[in-house]
Design an enzyme around this catalytic site. Structure first.
Site, mmCIF file in Angstrom:
data_model
loop_
_atom_site.group_PDB
_atom_site.id
_atom_site.type_symbol
_atom_site.label_atom_id
_atom_site.label_comp_id
_atom_site.label_asym_id
_atom_site.label_seq_id
_atom_site.Cartn_x
_atom_site.Cartn_y
_atom_site.Cartn_z
ATOM 1 N N ASP A 10 0.798 -1.235 0.000
ATOM 2 C CA ASP A 10 0.000 0.000 0.000
ATOM 3 C C ASP A 10 0.830 1.285 0.000
ATOM 4 O O ASP A 10 0.558 2.214 0.781
ATOM 5 C CB ASP A 10 -0.951 0.011 1.198
ATOM 6 C CG ASP A 10 -1.958 -1.122 1.167
ATOM 7 O OD1 ASP A 10 -1.899 -1.958 0.246
ATOM 8 O OD2 ASP A 10 -2.800 -1.190 2.077
ATOM 9 N N LYS A 111 -7.088 -4.820 -2.957
ATOM 10 C CA LYS A 111 -7.766 -5.330 -1.765
ATOM 11 C C LYS A 111 -8.749 -4.273 -1.269
ATOM 12 O O LYS A 111 -8.656 -3.103 -1.637
ATOM 13 C CB LYS A 111 -6.767 -5.693 -0.669
ATOM 14 C CG LYS A 111 -5.928 -4.547 -0.145
ATOM 15 C CD LYS A 111 -4.802 -5.072 0.726
ATOM 16 C CE LYS A 111 -3.998 -3.987 1.392
ATOM 17 N NZ LYS A 111 -4.722 -3.190 2.376
ATOM 18 N N CYS A 156 -1.949 -2.680 7.765
ATOM 19 C CA CYS A 156 -1.839 -3.514 6.567
ATOM 20 C C CYS A 156 -0.546 -4.321 6.500
ATOM 21 O O CYS A 156 -0.552 -5.467 6.055
ATOM 22 C CB CYS A 156 -2.028 -2.652 5.320
ATOM 23 S SG CYS A 156 -3.696 -1.927 5.281
#
Length: 213
Positions: A10, A111, A156
């Site tokens: 991310d 995601k 994450c």
């Protein structure tokens, strides 16, 4: 020889300076990522990335519940932190950081697309009800070891690492390639401890380059 891949978690605009859910020092991870990308490419190792990819009505957004960001609640039976709207599909905030060497990334995995459940891990949603395509891709390429870094340490990155270990991957985490949300000050330190206890090996970038040469 063990097949290894670098997994960038991310590294998106919304988690960096000026973003909707900016993580302190988030931009500083990009140089580390580019160094590791170059390191892996000279060794013929794969580079993959995950990307938060939320619909505009995602249930993890505080705006959907008329509550303040970072309020604690419940979403689809799971404990949930309600976040500022972030990483909305097709938005600039959802794009990978512009200084990241994106041309060297072999595959990107989305995601958080299901509006009814959050997805911190790059492998599963938070309820482990649905998998992303990441595990299948890694197994197809006979990859059994991961180098992990990215944003954010305490969400994450942590859940990606814990899931990778449960799936049987050997995992190394580059600590200075991560930054945390740190709703409470010790969240990142606790996350690194949890990853280490679960079986991940923690390195700084300098340690990694020195020991893995």
């Amino acid at each position: 020889m063990t097949q290894r891949a670098l997994l960038l978690v991310d590294l998106q605009n919304d988690f960096c300076a000026g973003g909707a859910l900016a993580v302190a020092g988030g931009d500083a991870t990009v140089d580390t990522a580019n160094t590791l990308i170059a390191w892996c490419k000279t060794r013929g190792e794969a580079v993959v990335a995950s990307q938060d990819w939320h619909p505009a009505n995602h249930g993890s957004f505080a705006s959907q519940h008329q509550v303040e960001p970072f309020t604690q609640g419940e979403l689809d039976g799971l404990t949930q932190t309600f976040w500022p709207d972030h990483c909305i599909q097709q938005s600039e905030g959802a794009e990978l950081h512009p200084l990241l060497n994106q041309k060297a990334i072999d595959a990107v995995f989305h995601k958080g697309e299901n509006p009814r459940i959050d997805s911190y891990s790059a492998f599963f949603d938070n309820g482990h009800r649905q998998k992303t395509a990441l595990d299948a891709w890694l197994r197809h390429h006979e990859i059994s070891e991961l180098i992990v870094m990215g944003l954010a340490t305490d969400y994450c990155v942590k859940y990606t690492v814990l899931d990778a270990l449960k799936l049987g991957y050997r995992v190394s985490v580059i600590t200075d390639g991560c930054r945390g949300v740190n709703i409470t000050p010790q969240d990142s330190a606790l996350a690194f401890m949890e990853m280490s206890t679960a079986g991940a090996t923690l390195y700084t970038l300098a340690d990694w380059e020195e020991t893995q040469a």
